[in-house]
Every structure is written in structure tokens, then in C-alpha cells.
Design a protein around this motif. Structure first.
Motif, PDB file in Angstrom:
ATOM      1  N   TYR A   1      23.334  55.443  24.989  1.00 34.80           N
ATOM      2  CA  TYR A   1      24.424  54.465  25.112  1.00 34.80           C
ATOM      3  C   TYR A   1      25.310  54.794  26.308  1.00 34.80           C
ATOM      4  O   TYR A   1      25.622  53.920  27.128  1.00 34.80           O
ATOM      5  CB  TYR A   1      25.279  54.438  23.841  1.00 34.80           C
ATOM      6  N   PHE A   2      25.724  56.065  26.430  1.00 34.38           N
ATOM      7  CA  PHE A   2      26.639  56.443  27.507  1.00 34.38           C
ATOM      8  C   PHE A   2      25.980  56.408  28.872  1.00 34.38           C
ATOM      9  O   PHE A   2      26.620  56.061  29.869  1.00 34.38           O
ATOM     10  CB  PHE A   2      27.253  57.819  27.228  1.00 34.38           C
ATOM     11  N   ILE A   3      24.698  56.738  28.941  1.00 33.53           N
ATOM     12  CA  ILE A   3      23.993  56.662  30.220  1.00 33.53           C
ATOM     13  C   ILE A   3      23.894  55.210  30.681  1.00 33.53           C
ATOM     14  O   ILE A   3      24.095  54.895  31.865  1.00 33.53           O
ATOM     15  CB  ILE A   3      22.605  57.326  30.120  1.00 33.53           C
ATOM     16  N   HIS A   4      23.613  54.312  29.746  1.00 37.43           N
ATOM     17  CA  HIS A   4      23.580  52.883  30.065  1.00 37.43           C
ATOM     18  C   HIS A   4      24.964  52.412  30.518  1.00 37.43           C
ATOM     19  O   HIS A   4      25.091  51.656  31.502  1.00 37.43           O
ATOM     20  CB  HIS A   4      23.124  52.084  28.842  1.00 37.43           C
ATOM     21  N   TYR A   5      25.999  52.861  29.824  1.00 36.57           N
ATOM     22  CA  TYR A   5      27.377  52.500  30.177  1.00 36.57           C
ATOM     23  C   TYR A   5      27.723  53.002  31.580  1.00 36.57           C
ATOM     24  O   TYR A   5      28.299  52.253  32.392  1.00 36.57           O
ATOM     25  CB  TYR A   5      28.330  53.082  29.137  1.00 36.57           C
ATOM     26  N   LEU A   6      27.379  54.246  31.888  1.00 41.13           N
ATOM     27  CA  LEU A   6      27.710  54.803  33.203  1.00 41.13           C
ATOM     28  C   LEU A   6      26.898  54.150  34.315  1.00 41.13           C
ATOM     29  O   LEU A   6      27.361  54.068  35.456  1.00 41.13           O
ATOM     30  CB  LEU A   6      27.529  56.320  33.198  1.00 41.13           C
ATOM     31  N   ASP A   7      25.699  53.675  34.001  1.00 40.21           N
ATOM     32  CA  ASP A   7      24.936  52.877  34.968  1.00 40.21           C
ATOM     33  C   ASP A   7      25.734  51.618  35.329  1.00 40.21           C
ATOM     34  O   ASP A   7      25.799  51.223  36.500  1.00 40.21           O
ATOM     35  CB  ASP A   7      23.580  52.464  34.382  1.00 40.21           C
ATOM     36  N   LYS A   8      26.311  51.019  34.318  1.00 42.73           N
ATOM     37  CA  LYS A   8      27.115  49.804  34.511  1.00 42.73           C
ATOM     38  C   LYS A   8      28.338  50.107  35.377  1.00 42.73           C
ATOM     39  O   LYS A   8      28.687  49.334  36.283  1.00 42.73           O
ATOM     40  CB  LYS A   8      27.545  49.273  33.140  1.00 42.73           C
ATOM     41  N   VAL A   9      28.975  51.230  35.102  1.00 46.37           N
ATOM     42  CA  VAL A   9      30.151  51.649  35.871  1.00 46.37           C
ATOM     43  C   VAL A   9      29.773  51.884  37.335  1.00 46.37           C
ATOM     44  O   VAL A   9      30.456  51.432  38.261  1.00 46.37           O
ATOM     45  CB  VAL A   9      30.767  52.927  35.260  1.00 46.37           C
ATOM     46  N   LYS A  10      28.680  52.600  37.529  1.00 42.24           N
ATOM     47  CA  LYS A  10      28.213  52.896  38.888  1.00 42.24           C
ATOM     48  C   LYS A  10      27.858  51.616  39.641  1.00 42.24           C
ATOM     49  O   LYS A  10      28.198  51.463  40.830  1.00 42.24           O
ATOM     50  CB  LYS A  10      26.998  53.830  38.825  1.00 42.24           C
ATOM     51  N   MET A  11      27.186  50.697  38.973  1.00 41.61           N
ATOM     52  CA  MET A  11      26.797  49.431  39.598  1.00 41.61           C
ATOM     53  C   MET A  11      28.004  48.614  40.036  1.00 41.61           C
ATOM     54  O   MET A  11      27.926  47.803  40.960  1.00 41.61           O
ATOM     55  CB  MET A  11      25.930  48.613  38.628  1.00 41.61           C
ATOM     56  N   ASP A  12      29.138  48.836  39.379  1.00 41.40           N
ATOM     57  CA  ASP A  12      30.364  48.116  39.747  1.00 41.40           C
ATOM     58  C   ASP A  12      31.083  48.787  40.912  1.00 41.40           C
ATOM     59  O   ASP A  12      32.157  48.341  41.316  1.00 41.40           O
ATOM     60  CB  ASP A  12      31.296  48.012  38.535  1.00 41.40           C
ATOM     61  N   GLY A  13      30.519  49.867  41.427  1.00 41.36           N
ATOM     62  CA  GLY A  13      31.104  50.535  42.575  1.00 41.36           C
ATOM     63  C   GLY A  13      32.202  51.520  42.245  1.00 41.36           C
ATOM     64  O   GLY A  13      33.003  51.893  43.116  1.00 41.36           O
ATOM     65  N   LEU A  14      32.259  51.978  40.990  1.00 41.43           N
ATOM     66  CA  LEU A  14      33.284  52.916  40.558  1.00 41.43           C
ATOM     67  C   LEU A  14      32.761  54.348  40.570  1.00 41.43           C
ATOM     68  O   LEU A  14      31.569  54.586  40.363  1.00 41.43           O
ATOM     69  CB  LEU A  14      33.757  52.555  39.144  1.00 41.43           C
ATOM     70  N   LYS A  15      33.644  55.307  40.815  1.00 41.89           N
ATOM     71  CA  LYS A  15      33.280  56.721  40.764  1.00 41.89           C
ATOM     72  C   LYS A  15      33.018  57.136  39.323  1.00 41.89           C
ATOM     73  O   LYS A  15      33.590  56.553  38.388  1.00 41.89           O
ATOM     74  CB  LYS A  15      34.416  57.586  41.318  1.00 41.89           C
ATOM     75  N   VAL A  16      32.197  58.170  39.148  1.00 43.26           N
ATOM     76  CA  VAL A  16      31.900  58.667  37.801  1.00 43.26           C
ATOM     77  C   VAL A  16      32.032  60.192  37.762  1.00 43.26           C
ATOM     78  O   VAL A  16      31.492  60.894  38.613  1.00 43.26           O
ATOM     79  CB  VAL A  16      30.482  58.263  37.344  1.00 43.26           C
ATOM     80  N   PHE A  17      32.766  60.662  36.762  1.00 47.32           N
ATOM     81  CA  PHE A  17      32.908  62.086  36.475  1.00 47.32           C
ATOM     82  C   PHE A  17      32.510  62.321  35.022  1.00 47.32           C
ATOM     83  O   PHE A  17      32.706  61.449  34.176  1.00 47.32           O
ATOM     84  CB  PHE A  17      34.360  62.543  36.662  1.00 47.32           C
ATOM     85  N   LEU A  18      31.961  63.498  34.731  1.00 49.41           N
ATOM     86  CA  LEU A  18      31.619  63.875  33.357  1.00 49.41           C
ATOM     87  C   LEU A  18      32.364  65.143  32.992  1.00 49.41           C
ATOM     88  O   LEU A  18      32.481  66.061  33.806  1.00 49.41           O
ATOM     89  CB  LEU A  18      30.120  64.138  33.214  1.00 49.41           C
ATOM     90  N   THR A  19      32.872  65.186  31.765  1.00 48.72           N
ATOM     91  CA  THR A  19      33.398  66.427  31.207  1.00 48.72           C
ATOM     92  C   THR A  19      32.605  66.739  29.949  1.00 48.72           C
ATOM     93  O   THR A  19      32.613  65.951  28.997  1.00 48.72           O
ATOM     94  CB  THR A  19      34.894  66.318  30.863  1.00 48.72           C
ATOM     95  N   GLU A  20      31.884  67.850  29.971  1.00 47.37           N
ATOM     96  CA  GLU A  20      31.096  68.283  28.829  1.00 47.37           C
ATOM     97  C   GLU A  20      31.757  69.511  28.206  1.00 47.37           C
ATOM     98  O   GLU A  20      32.636  70.132  28.811  1.00 47.37           O
ATOM     99  CB  GLU A  20      29.667  68.594  29.253  1.00 47.37           C
ATOM    100  N   TYR A  21      31.318  69.860  27.005  1.00 46.88           N
ATOM    101  CA  TYR A  21      31.932  70.972  26.281  1.00 46.88           C
ATOM    102  C   TYR A  21      30.879  71.961  25.787  1.00 46.88           C
ATOM    103  O   TYR A  21      29.999  71.605  25.002  1.00 46.88           O
ATOM    104  CB  TYR A  21      32.745  70.448  25.095  1.00 46.88           C
ATOM    105  N   GLY A  22      30.988  73.199  26.266  1.00 42.10           N
ATOM    106  CA  GLY A  22      30.142  74.276  25.770  1.00 42.10           C
ATOM    107  C   GLY A  22      28.657  74.044  25.908  1.00 42.10           C
ATOM    108  O   GLY A  22      27.875  74.458  25.040  1.00 42.10           O
ATOM    109  N   ALA A  23      28.227  73.418  26.998  1.00 42.35           N
ATOM    110  CA  ALA A  23      26.794  73.146  27.186  1.00 42.35           C
ATOM    111  C   ALA A  23      26.004  74.442  27.353  1.00 42.35           C
ATOM    112  O   ALA A  23      26.430  75.345  28.068  1.00 42.35           O
ATOM    113  CB  ALA A  23      26.595  72.254  28.404  1.00 42.35           C
ATOM    114  N   ASP A  24      24.848  74.529  26.676  1.00 39.22           N
ATOM    115  CA  ASP A  24      23.988  75.703  26.846  1.00 39.22           C
ATOM    116  C   ASP A  24      23.187  75.559  28.139  1.00 39.22           C
ATOM    117  O   ASP A  24      23.277  74.544  28.837  1.00 39.22           O
ATOM    118  CB  ASP A  24      23.071  75.893  25.637  1.00 39.22           C
ATOM    119  N   ILE A  25      22.398  76.568  28.455  1.00 35.68           N
ATOM    120  CA  ILE A  25      21.728  76.595  29.750  1.00 35.68           C
ATOM    121  C   ILE A  25      20.760  75.437  29.944  1.00 35.68           C
ATOM    122  O   ILE A  25      20.666  74.865  31.041  1.00 35.68           O
ATOM    123  CB  ILE A  25      21.023  77.952  29.959  1.00 35.68           C
ATOM    124  N   VAL A  26      20.042  75.051  28.892  1.00 35.74           N
ATOM    125  CA  VAL A  26      19.098  73.933  29.005  1.00 35.74           C
ATOM    126  C   VAL A  26      19.855  72.634  29.253  1.00 35.74           C
ATOM    127  O   VAL A  26      19.487  71.829  30.114  1.00 35.74           O
ATOM    128  CB  VAL A  26      18.230  73.814  27.730  1.00 35.74           C
TER     129      VAL A  26
END
Length: 268
Positions: A218-243
């Protein structure tokens, strides 16, 4: 011999994790939970997000010598009970904010609230020399999907453009999607920061985990939409493991996004 191999693998994994963390931190860092003493030591970030009440104009000038762009956290959709204006606006709150016991969803259609955000808090941020606003809790429109809430958010975001600073919306996918659909997004903001695209937060047990495939899609599809509109995209993740870090890095590199892997919920 087996024990030695385990140690070697552990060391290699640690070095890879450090490399990812370092590469990530050079690009983008969100530290709204940091004190002035901690924040002033930050360096080498291309993009940095801070709590503006912790810093004065001279602090921001010093940080600019080390960091390229500094955004100020600005909460427009909820009210925290530790803010000095809490008592003045607590009767305009709509409900408690789940998982955040010191916060309440705000009626953003209230004109006095809008004036506070734009003419006092926004002006203070601009006067200190910040490069942009990091706008939080436009998710109030998801919680209360009423036209007056949507219009209230739009009013604040349009009025705050008078300071000519970049504006990033943190979260608020329902609100942002509506703005894109109505072709008014770029009138009010320059990009979005989306939390937990690849990771998840278990508030009850205070643990981090991986996002479900359905929610990630869902979020990847949403961010595709954001990017297509010419907007910048940033991600904040929490405690991601190495993989997961490798997956995030690959995804963001392919799309030209910045990302940050937070070590704690307090963003220190």
C-alpha cells in the motif's frame, strides 16, 4: 573453528550494518527528541529535522556550517500537553491520540489555532533561520474525515507558504492523496516523509518489527503516486535489521528517496 566462523560472520554483519547506518545518516536524520546540547553536535547531514524550541538563531547558524538543510518540526494536527499553549487550546481537541498519552487530536478548523501555527510558531521558525517545515499529524483528516478538517489543514499550509520555506508532510497519506487528486498538493507542500514503510512498531510491547507485505505494498503504491506528482520523498524507519536495511537502501536508491533508520521512538 565453528566458534571462530560465527564470530567472523557477526563482525562482518556488524560492519555492514554500520556502513548502512552511516550511509543513511549522511543523507538524512530525524532528531526531534534531541536536546540542544545533543543536537548541536550533529554534523555531515544533507537533511536534518529538529525540534525548533530547543534551538535559537545562533544555534541554527552553527548547524548550517555543518549541515546543508535543516527542517523544523511543526505539529499542526494534534496538541501536546507539554506545550505552553496547551491550556489555551485544550477545549478545541477532538479526542485522545492512541499510543501517545500526552497528545490529543486537534480541531484544525479553529481559526485561533490556525493563527497560532502560522503567525506565531511558523514565524518563530522562519526567524530562527530554518530551511523548512516538517509538518506533523495531517493524519487528523484520516481520524476525522470531514471537509472542515481538510479545509483547515489546507488553510494552514497555504498561509504558511508566505515564509517561502520548504514544507514536508510527515505521514498524512489520506490527506496528501486527496490533495494530489485535487491537483493542489504542490501549492502547499514540497514533499512527504513516510514512517514505517518497511518496518512496524509494536507499541504495547515496545518492539520494532517488519511491515506486512500488504501494508508495505500500500505505502509503496502511495509513494509512487507522490513521486509521480513531482514531490520529494523521505522515509523514516524504526529499528530495521540488516536484511531490511538492504531492502530499504535498494528501494530508495532506485527511486531517489532519502531515508533514516531511527534507533528509538523518541528520535534522539
Amino acid at each position: 573453528m565453528k566458534k571462530f566462523k560465527v564470530i567472523v560472520v557477526a563482525v562482518i554483519c556488524g560492519l555492514v550494518l554500520f556502513a548502512f547506518a552511516k550511509a543513511d545518516s549522511i543523507q538524512y536524520g530525524v532528531f526531534i527528541g534531541m536536546t540542544k546540547e545533543e543536537g548541536i553536535k550533529l554534523s555531515d547531514y544533507k537533511v536534518l529535522v529538529l525540534e525548533p524550541t530547543e534551538f535559537n538563531k545562533d544555534d541554527i547558524k552553527k548547524l548550517h556550517e555543518k549541515n546543508k538543510k535543516i527542517y523544523a518540526y511543526l505539529n499542526i494536527g494534534s496538541l501536546e500537553n507539554y506545550r505552553p499553549y496547551y491550556d489555551k487550546f485544550k477545549d478545541k481537541t477532538l479526542s485522545a491520540y492512541e499510543n501517545w498519552e500526552d497528545e490529543y487530536w486537534m480541531d484544525v478548523s479553529d481559526k485561533k489555532w490556525q493563527n497560532l501555527i502560522v503567525d506565531e510558531l511558523g514565524k518563530n521558525i522562519a526567524d530562527k533561520g530554518f530551511d523548512g517545515f516538517f509538518i506533523d499529524n495531517c493524519d487528523v483528516y484520516y481520524q476525522f474525515p470531514e471537509e472542515k478538517i481538510f479545509d483547515g489543514l489546507c488553510s494552514i499550509l497555504k498561509r504558511i507558504q508566505k515564509y517561502n520555506l520548504d514544507t514536508i508532510i510527515n505521514g498524512g497519506d489520506t490527506f496528501v492523496s486527496k490533495c494530489i487528486d485535487e491537483k493542489i498538493a504542490k501549492e502547499m507542500f514540497d514533499g512527504v516523509n513516510q514512517e514505517c514503510v518497511f518496518t512496524s512498531i509494536d507499541f504495547e510491547n515496545k518492539k520494532f518489527g517488519k511491515k506486512s507485505s500488504k501494508d508495505r505494498e500500500y505505502f509503496i503504491h502511495y509513494l509512487d503516486k507522490v513521486k509521480m506528482d513531482g514531490l520529494k520523498v523521505f522515509l523514516t524507519e524504526y529499528g530495521a535489521d540488516i536484511v531490511t536495511l538492504q531492502e530499504i537502501e535498494k528501494y530508495c536508491k532506485e527511486n531517489g528517496f532519502h531515508w533514516y533508520n531511527a534507533r528509538n521512538l523518541e528520535l534522539k
